[in-house]
Design a protein around this motif. Structure first.
Motif, PDB file in Angstrom:
ATOM      1  N   ARG A 137      -6.681   1.078 -13.215  1.00  0.00           N
ATOM      2  CA  ARG A 137      -5.829   0.031 -13.775  1.00  0.00           C
ATOM      3  C   ARG A 137      -5.117  -0.649 -12.628  1.00  0.00           C
ATOM      4  O   ARG A 137      -4.556   0.010 -11.752  1.00  0.00           O
ATOM      5  CB  ARG A 137      -4.815   0.622 -14.754  1.00  0.00           C
ATOM      6  CG  ARG A 137      -3.862  -0.405 -15.365  1.00  0.00           C
ATOM      7  CD  ARG A 137      -2.908   0.250 -16.351  1.00  0.00           C
ATOM      8  NE  ARG A 137      -1.992  -0.729 -16.949  1.00  0.00           N
ATOM      9  CZ  ARG A 137      -1.081  -0.435 -17.883  1.00  0.00           C
ATOM     10  NH1 ARG A 137      -0.990   0.816 -18.342  1.00  0.00           N
ATOM     11  NH2 ARG A 137      -0.294  -1.378 -18.368  1.00  0.00           N
ATOM     12  N   VAL A 138      -5.124  -1.985 -12.642  1.00  0.00           N
ATOM     13  CA  VAL A 138      -4.491  -2.769 -11.584  1.00  0.00           C
ATOM     14  C   VAL A 138      -3.427  -3.643 -12.231  1.00  0.00           C
ATOM     15  O   VAL A 138      -3.736  -4.547 -13.014  1.00  0.00           O
ATOM     16  CB  VAL A 138      -5.525  -3.627 -10.839  1.00  0.00           C
ATOM     17  CG1 VAL A 138      -4.848  -4.390  -9.701  1.00  0.00           C
ATOM     18  CG2 VAL A 138      -6.658  -2.766 -10.299  1.00  0.00           C
ATOM     19  N   PRO A 192       0.829  -1.214   0.000  1.00  0.00           N
ATOM     20  CA  PRO A 192       0.000   0.000   0.000  1.00  0.00           C
ATOM     21  C   PRO A 192       0.860   1.260   0.000  1.00  0.00           C
ATOM     22  O   PRO A 192       1.906   1.309   0.648  1.00  0.00           O
ATOM     23  CB  PRO A 192      -0.803  -0.128   1.300  1.00  0.00           C
ATOM     24  CG  PRO A 192      -0.762  -1.579   1.650  1.00  0.00           C
ATOM     25  CD  PRO A 192       0.551  -2.078   1.172  1.00  0.00           C
ATOM     26  N   VAL A 193       0.416   2.274  -0.707  1.00  0.00           N
ATOM     27  CA  VAL A 193       1.133   3.546  -0.715  1.00  0.00           C
ATOM     28  C   VAL A 193       0.803   4.330   0.554  1.00  0.00           C
ATOM     29  O   VAL A 193      -0.141   4.007   1.285  1.00  0.00           O
ATOM     30  CB  VAL A 193       0.784   4.387  -1.968  1.00  0.00           C
ATOM     31  CG1 VAL A 193       1.209   3.670  -3.232  1.00  0.00           C
ATOM     32  CG2 VAL A 193      -0.698   4.738  -2.009  1.00  0.00           C
ATOM     33  N   GLU A 194       1.570   5.390   0.780  1.00  0.00           N
ATOM     34  CA  GLU A 194       1.372   6.211   1.961  1.00  0.00           C
ATOM     35  C   GLU A 194       0.143   7.110   1.801  1.00  0.00           C
ATOM     36  O   GLU A 194      -0.307   7.397   0.689  1.00  0.00           O
ATOM     37  CB  GLU A 194       2.604   7.075   2.218  1.00  0.00           C
ATOM     38  CG  GLU A 194       3.887   6.301   2.433  1.00  0.00           C
ATOM     39  CD  GLU A 194       3.881   5.507   3.735  1.00  0.00           C
ATOM     40  OE1 GLU A 194       3.061   5.833   4.627  1.00  0.00           O
ATOM     41  OE2 GLU A 194       4.690   4.566   3.861  1.00  0.00           O
ATOM     42  N   ALA A 195      -0.369   7.583   2.929  1.00  0.00           N
ATOM     43  CA  ALA A 195      -1.550   8.449   2.917  1.00  0.00           C
ATOM     44  C   ALA A 195      -1.310   9.715   2.113  1.00  0.00           C
ATOM     45  O   ALA A 195      -2.212  10.197   1.414  1.00  0.00           O
ATOM     46  CB  ALA A 195      -1.937   8.800   4.358  1.00  0.00           C
ATOM     47  N   GLU A 196      -0.087  10.269   2.183  1.00  0.00           N
ATOM     48  CA  GLU A 196       0.189  11.500   1.451  1.00  0.00           C
ATOM     49  C   GLU A 196       0.147  11.293  -0.064  1.00  0.00           C
ATOM     50  O   GLU A 196      -0.181  12.223  -0.807  1.00  0.00           O
ATOM     51  CB  GLU A 196       1.545  12.096   1.877  1.00  0.00           C
ATOM     52  CG  GLU A 196       2.745  11.202   1.666  1.00  0.00           C
ATOM     53  CD  GLU A 196       3.111  10.401   2.906  1.00  0.00           C
ATOM     54  OE1 GLU A 196       4.308  10.069   3.059  1.00  0.00           O
ATOM     55  OE2 GLU A 196       2.207  10.109   3.710  1.00  0.00           O
ATOM     56  N   THR A 197       0.458  10.085  -0.511  1.00  0.00           N
ATOM     57  CA  THR A 197       0.360   9.789  -1.946  1.00  0.00           C
ATOM     58  C   THR A 197      -1.091   9.796  -2.387  1.00  0.00           C
ATOM     59  O   THR A 197      -1.449  10.369  -3.420  1.00  0.00           O
ATOM     60  CB  THR A 197       0.999   8.418  -2.260  1.00  0.00           C
ATOM     61  OG1 THR A 197       2.362   8.416  -1.819  1.00  0.00           O
ATOM     62  CG2 THR A 197       0.939   8.120  -3.749  1.00  0.00           C
ATOM     63  N   ILE A 198      -1.946   9.154  -1.611  1.00  0.00           N
ATOM     64  CA  ILE A 198      -3.379   9.141  -1.917  1.00  0.00           C
ATOM     65  C   ILE A 198      -3.942  10.553  -1.914  1.00  0.00           C
ATOM     66  O   ILE A 198      -4.689  10.947  -2.829  1.00  0.00           O
ATOM     67  CB  ILE A 198      -4.129   8.252  -0.908  1.00  0.00           C
ATOM     68  CG1 ILE A 198      -3.635   6.802  -0.991  1.00  0.00           C
ATOM     69  CG2 ILE A 198      -5.634   8.322  -1.147  1.00  0.00           C
ATOM     70  CD1 ILE A 198      -4.188   5.894   0.087  1.00  0.00           C
ATOM     71  N   ALA A 199      -3.566  11.331  -0.911  1.00  0.00           N
ATOM     72  CA  ALA A 199      -4.068  12.706  -0.822  1.00  0.00           C
ATOM     73  C   ALA A 199      -3.605  13.539  -2.011  1.00  0.00           C
ATOM     74  O   ALA A 199      -4.395  14.281  -2.610  1.00  0.00           O
ATOM     75  CB  ALA A 199      -3.595  13.343   0.483  1.00  0.00           C
ATOM     76  N   ALA A 224       0.998  -1.312  -7.351  1.00  0.00           N
ATOM     77  CA  ALA A 224      -0.218  -2.101  -7.569  1.00  0.00           C
ATOM     78  C   ALA A 224      -1.204  -1.935  -6.428  1.00  0.00           C
ATOM     79  O   ALA A 224      -1.797  -2.912  -5.971  1.00  0.00           O
ATOM     80  CB  ALA A 224       0.145  -3.575  -7.752  1.00  0.00           C
ATOM     81  N   ASP A 225      -1.393  -0.693  -5.955  1.00  0.00           N
ATOM     82  CA  ASP A 225      -2.305  -0.464  -4.830  1.00  0.00           C
ATOM     83  C   ASP A 225      -3.715  -0.227  -5.364  1.00  0.00           C
ATOM     84  O   ASP A 225      -4.160   0.900  -5.547  1.00  0.00           O
ATOM     85  CB  ASP A 225      -1.836   0.722  -3.996  1.00  0.00           C
ATOM     86  CG  ASP A 225      -2.566   0.811  -2.650  1.00  0.00           C
ATOM     87  OD1 ASP A 225      -3.637   0.181  -2.524  1.00  0.00           O
ATOM     88  OD2 ASP A 225      -2.074   1.509  -1.747  1.00  0.00           O
ATOM     89  N   SER A 226      -4.421  -1.307  -5.591  1.00  0.00           N
ATOM     90  CA  SER A 226      -5.754  -1.223  -6.189  1.00  0.00           C
ATOM     91  C   SER A 226      -6.777  -0.600  -5.245  1.00  0.00           C
ATOM     92  O   SER A 226      -7.694   0.101  -5.688  1.00  0.00           O
ATOM     93  CB  SER A 226      -6.228  -2.622  -6.611  1.00  0.00           C
ATOM     94  OG  SER A 226      -6.304  -3.492  -5.491  1.00  0.00           O
ATOM     95  N   ILE A 227      -6.636  -0.835  -3.945  1.00  0.00           N
ATOM     96  CA  ILE A 227      -7.590  -0.277  -2.983  1.00  0.00           C
ATOM     97  C   ILE A 227      -7.452   1.243  -2.947  1.00  0.00           C
ATOM     98  O   ILE A 227      -8.463   1.973  -2.917  1.00  0.00           O
ATOM     99  CB  ILE A 227      -7.373  -0.878  -1.587  1.00  0.00           C
ATOM    100  CG1 ILE A 227      -7.544  -2.410  -1.624  1.00  0.00           C
ATOM    101  CG2 ILE A 227      -8.341  -0.251  -0.595  1.00  0.00           C
ATOM    102  CD1 ILE A 227      -8.912  -2.886  -2.055  1.00  0.00           C
ATOM    103  N   ALA A 228      -6.226   1.742  -2.952  1.00  0.00           N
ATOM    104  CA  ALA A 228      -6.011   3.193  -3.003  1.00  0.00           C
ATOM    105  C   ALA A 228      -6.571   3.767  -4.291  1.00  0.00           C
ATOM    106  O   ALA A 228      -7.217   4.821  -4.289  1.00  0.00           O
ATOM    107  CB  ALA A 228      -4.525   3.516  -2.875  1.00  0.00           C
TER     108      ALA A 228
END
Length: 269
Positions: A120-121, A71-78, A102-106
């Motif tokens: 894309r996953v 999983p990527v970090e929260a700051e990446t998602i933001a 490959a963080d499909s959930i994010a």
């Protein structure tokens, strides 16, 4: 799940999705210290893709090397969410999200929050040996989360994704069937060995022979010179390197290159 006709209805016949490679985001080693610079560059690329008459856009954190296998970090998602909201304010074209590696959930969460239409996953089934290590799929979690949040986000799954190798010898037809029938992918992405590399045309023919009504997408290496050939094999394409200025992946998007590629990918062009 989407069929070839429903995919075309939603995204266009022989749709071309122009890639927006985001500059390094906050938290990544190469981040330059300005989120506004990231947004400005993304908006310039988006405007060029729109001007070139592409069918949609795909946004990914391409500048965040080295990538994580988890999983990527929260700051990446933001940061990705902020960038995509800015892009959406400038265009109504469908937007896709790919959170590397490959963080499909994010990716799904970003899509739901921003109104993006597809994700894309890179590893949706099985496991792949990559430069990040062994990446395992999580279709179980993804598809349940999609049902809970918003079931209309299309999932594009890569088969034997670029920059990766299967752990054991594999049958690509079975891999593709598992993507569709067991992981519930809406479409299958076929790429070359690395970013910008042309995929093996035989893979399209082989998969089409067992999945006649599943959308197949060129995931790398589409160029003006090969677009006509791939237009007979694929339903859509995600294009990055070929639409950049001088064809260099680190450059900005060139609207004229977008327009020429879109025209070349049309059937019978």
């Amino acid at each position: 799940m989407l069929t070839r006709s429903t995919f075309a209805t939603q995204f266009g016949n022989h749709a071309v999705f122009g890639m927006i490679h985001l500059l390094p985001l906050p938290g990544s080693p190469l981040f330059r210290g300005s989120m506004q610079e990231v947004i400005d560059a993304a908006l310039r690329d988006a405007a060029a893709i729109v001007k070139g008459d592409a069918n949609g856009l795909m946004v990914e954190n391409f500048g965040d090397v080295p990538f994580t296998k988890g999983p990527v970090e929260a700051e990446t998602i933001a940061a990705m969410t902020v960038a995509i909201v800015a892009i959406r304010s400038e265009t109504s074209l469908p937007i896709g999200v790919n959170v590397l590696r490959a963080d499909s959930i994010a990716a799904l969460g970003i899509a739901v929050a921003t109104g993006a239409r597809l994700i894309r996953v890179n590893v949706l089934t099985g496991a792949m040996l990559t430069d990040q290590g062994i990446i395992e799929s999580n279709a179980y979690d993804l598809m349940r989360k999609r049902s809970a949040l918003r079931g209309d986000v299309a999932v594009l799954g890569d088969v034997l994704v670029k920059h990766a190798h299967p752990l054991v010898a594999t049958d690509i037809q079975q891999e593709a069937k598992d993507l569709r029938e067991r992981a519930l992918a809406d479409a299958i992405v076929i790429s070359g060995k690395e970013t910008g590399a042309e995929p093996d045309a035989e893979r399209f023919c082989s998969i089409r022979s067992v999945l006649a009504d599943v959308p197949l997408i060129v995931g790398s290496g589409l160029t003006i010179s090969n677009a006509r050939r791939f237009s007979t094999l694929a339903d859509a394409a995600i294009v990055g390197s070929a639409i950049k200025l001088n064809g260099v992946v680190s450059n900005g998007v060139d609207s004229e290159r977008v327009a020429r590629l879109v025209e070349a990918f049309k059937p019978g062009s």
